[in-house]
Design a protein around this motif. Structure first.
Motif, PDB file in Angstrom:
ATOM      1  N   TYR A 122      25.000  72.147  42.153  1.00  2.86           N
ATOM      2  CA  TYR A 122      23.821  71.739  41.390  1.00  2.86           C
ATOM      3  C   TYR A 122      23.188  70.500  42.008  1.00  2.86           C
ATOM      4  CZ  TYR A 122      21.074  69.973  37.420  1.00  2.86           C
ATOM      5  OH  TYR A 122      20.063  69.495  36.621  1.00  2.86           O
ATOM      6  N   PHE A 123      24.011  69.526  42.378  1.00  4.73           N
ATOM      7  CA  PHE A 123      23.490  68.269  42.915  1.00  4.73           C
ATOM      8  C   PHE A 123      23.229  68.323  44.421  1.00  4.73           C
ATOM      9  CE2 PHE A 123      25.168  66.549  38.886  1.00  4.73           C
ATOM     10  CZ  PHE A 123      24.020  65.888  38.461  1.00  4.73           C
ATOM     11  N   MET A 124      23.517  69.465  45.067  1.00  5.47           N
ATOM     12  CA  MET A 124      23.058  69.654  46.447  1.00  5.47           C
ATOM     13  C   MET A 124      21.546  69.842  46.487  1.00  5.47           C
ATOM     14  SD  MET A 124      25.870  72.198  48.162  1.00  5.47           S
ATOM     15  CE  MET A 124      27.597  71.738  48.298  1.00  5.47           C
ATOM     16  N   ASP A 125      20.967  70.288  45.394  1.00  7.04           N
ATOM     17  CA  ASP A 125      19.520  70.430  45.269  1.00  7.04           C
ATOM     18  C   ASP A 125      18.880  69.043  45.412  1.00  7.04           C
ATOM     19  OD1 ASP A 125      16.943  70.316  43.692  1.00  7.04           O
ATOM     20  OD2 ASP A 125      17.334  72.463  43.565  1.00  7.04           O
ATOM     21  N   LYS A 126      18.019  68.890  46.409  1.00  6.13           N
ATOM     22  CA  LYS A 126      17.457  67.569  46.712  1.00  6.13           C
ATOM     23  C   LYS A 126      16.660  66.985  45.555  1.00  6.13           C
ATOM     24  CE  LYS A 126      17.269  67.787  51.777  1.00  6.13           C
ATOM     25  NZ  LYS A 126      18.103  68.986  51.939  1.00  6.13           N
ATOM     26  N   ASP A 127      15.961  67.820  44.832  1.00 13.16           N
ATOM     27  CA  ASP A 127      15.182  67.324  43.700  1.00 13.16           C
ATOM     28  C   ASP A 127      16.095  66.812  42.597  1.00 13.16           C
ATOM     29  OD1 ASP A 127      12.654  66.929  42.284  1.00 13.16           O
ATOM     30  OD2 ASP A 127      13.300  68.581  41.003  1.00 13.16           O
ATOM     31  N   LYS A 128      17.152  67.550  42.298  1.00 11.45           N
ATOM     32  CA  LYS A 128      18.058  67.162  41.216  1.00 11.45           C
ATOM     33  C   LYS A 128      18.833  65.891  41.553  1.00 11.45           C
ATOM     34  CE  LYS A 128      18.633  71.762  39.186  1.00 11.45           C
ATOM     35  NZ  LYS A 128      17.587  72.448  39.960  1.00 11.45           N
ATOM     36  N   ILE A 129      19.308  65.758  42.809  1.00 13.25           N
ATOM     37  CA  ILE A 129      20.058  64.558  43.162  1.00 13.25           C
ATOM     38  C   ILE A 129      19.130  63.344  43.220  1.00 13.25           C
ATOM     39  CG2 ILE A 129      19.906  64.901  45.675  1.00 13.25           C
ATOM     40  CD1 ILE A 129      22.877  63.420  43.695  1.00 13.25           C
ATOM     41  N   CYS A 130      17.880  63.542  43.627  1.00 15.26           N
ATOM     42  CA  CYS A 130      16.931  62.426  43.642  1.00 15.26           C
ATOM     43  C   CYS A 130      16.636  61.925  42.231  1.00 15.26           C
ATOM     44  CB  CYS A 130      15.635  62.833  44.346  1.00 15.26           C
ATOM     45  SG  CYS A 130      15.756  62.853  46.150  1.00 15.26           S
TER      46      CYS A 130
END
Length: 391
Positions: A122-130
């Motif tokens: 889930y947090f590999m998604d750049k938008d979500k981790i940002c």
């Protein structure tokens, strides 16, 4: 028995397994483990890549597999609830594989995870981790998540395009900088990603990354060094870097807060852009070993081994780097990016090579992978030339 010997003996009592592709990142993990006497079992995905990992003198057993599914099945054959094997990952695809099978692995292995199925993916998604980083006080670039072909509505040009997830096919090829809507529209016609993160491009003074590990869901986070670059390109990280001791308590605390928010345990790398004014803009976290991790071993911090030791002991126990400053050269990439393009001379590059403290490929203690790499390159060049001659 001395404290260090006792610690190594404790770690050596467990099996150590690397699930990986045949690449330099996997080789760096093998070398770090090998230098403390660990000969890992390597489950390597078959590909057209030049075979490197099985050439290392530090490898214990190599198992070639044709698919991720078989990688996982082989891994399960080593499960042990009494003396859990340590599992290391060198790429996002294998890390996601373990993450998505968290429930099947958690009682039988020590592996990088965030405490529940699918959370690191889930947090590999750049938008979500940002967005998570922003909540922890980090600056992030202005951006929009768009379908391929959609134009940004609220961004200023130039913009940079990035694939949202590193497991997607276009995660490298779809990166680009575009100075107008026309340029972006034309570039879309050659991209393969379905969804992209499009951000306002930030002119960078340098890049900053930090590699370390977390145990017990972020209870302890260790980041021994900062890493920056002597030279770099606009769209990718540099290939000749320098490390120096991390004394930035405020930054370390914010990173710790983010890691705890995610609940991550394992080796990781966090990346930033340094703006001309010195401010940092958060980019992403890699929830796995980074390509340049071996350099930390030269600095006195063997990251895969120290993560395993800390996992068993639930503490760092006075871990202190042996060097305050050292350098690392990604020699193949650096030569291609800067010598072949005429940005630096061959003489300048040779001086930098001779002065570097560590390398991504070259290793005088483990030369067979080096020989295999250059022989493989030569053979491919000859085959390519032979095909051209036939035509």
């Amino acid at each position: 028995m001395g404290k260090q010997k006792k610690a190594i003996a404790e770690v050596l009592a467990h099996k150590h397994i690397l699930v990986c592709g045949n690449n330099l990142n996997a080789l760096s993990i093998i070398r770090s483990l090998g230098e403390v006497g660990i000969r890992p079992i390597v489950i390597v995905l078959e590909s057209n890549a030049i075979h490197l990992v099985e050439k290392s003198k530090y490898v214990g057993k190599v198992i070639h597999v044709p698919s991720f599914k078989e990688s996982f099945q082989i891994l399960l054959s080593y499960k042990d609830a009494q003396c859990k094997p340590f599992v290391y990952t060198s790429d996002d695809n294998h890390q996601s594989l373990l993450d998505m099978n968290y429930e099947e692995l958690k009682d039988y292995f020590y592996f990088f995870n965030a405490g529940e199925k699918g959370r690191t993916t889930y947090f590999m998604d750049k938008d979500k981790i940002c967005l998570a980083a922003q909540k922890c006080g980090f600056d992030i670039a202005n951006g929009e998540v768009l379908l391929r072909g959609q134009m940004p509505q609220n961004l200023r040009y130039p913009v940079i395009t990035k694939t949202l997830n590193p497991c997607d096919y276009g995660w490298k090829r779809d990166v680009g900088i575009y100075y107008s809507a026309d340029e972006l529209a034309k570039a879309y016609t050659e991209m393969v990603s379905q969804r992209l993160l499009v951000e306002e491009y930030i002119e960078k003074k340098n890049e900053l990354s930090m590699q370390g590990f977390s145990i017990d869901g972020g209870k302890i986070v260790y980041l021994p060094f900062k890493r920056q670059y002597f030279r770099f390109t606009k769209t990718s990280y540099g290939s000749y870097c320098y490390y120096y001791t991390n004394k930035d308590e405020a930054l370390t605390e914010k990173i710790t807060q983010l890691i705890r928010k995610i609940g991550f345990s394992g080796n990781f790398e966090i990346e930033f852009i340094e703006k001309p004014d010195g401010g940092l803009v958060f980019l992403e976290i890699n929830f796995r070993h980074a390509l340049s991790n071996y350099a930390s071993t030269i600095g006195g911090v063997n990251l895969p081994y120290e993560w395993a030791k800390a996992t068993l002991r639930h503490s760092l126990e006075g871990l202190v780097p042996t060097r305050d400053y050292f350098t690392a050269l990604f020699e193949t990439k650096d030569y291609a990016n800067f010598v072949k393009t005429g940005q630096i001379s061959k003489l300048k590059w040779l001086k930098d090579f001779l002065n570097a403290d560590s390398y991504y490929l070259w290793n005088r203690l483990d030369m067979r992978p080096v020989v295999a790499f250059y022989l493989g390159k030569a053979k491919r060049k000859l085959r390519h030339q032979s095909k051209e001659d036939e035509i």
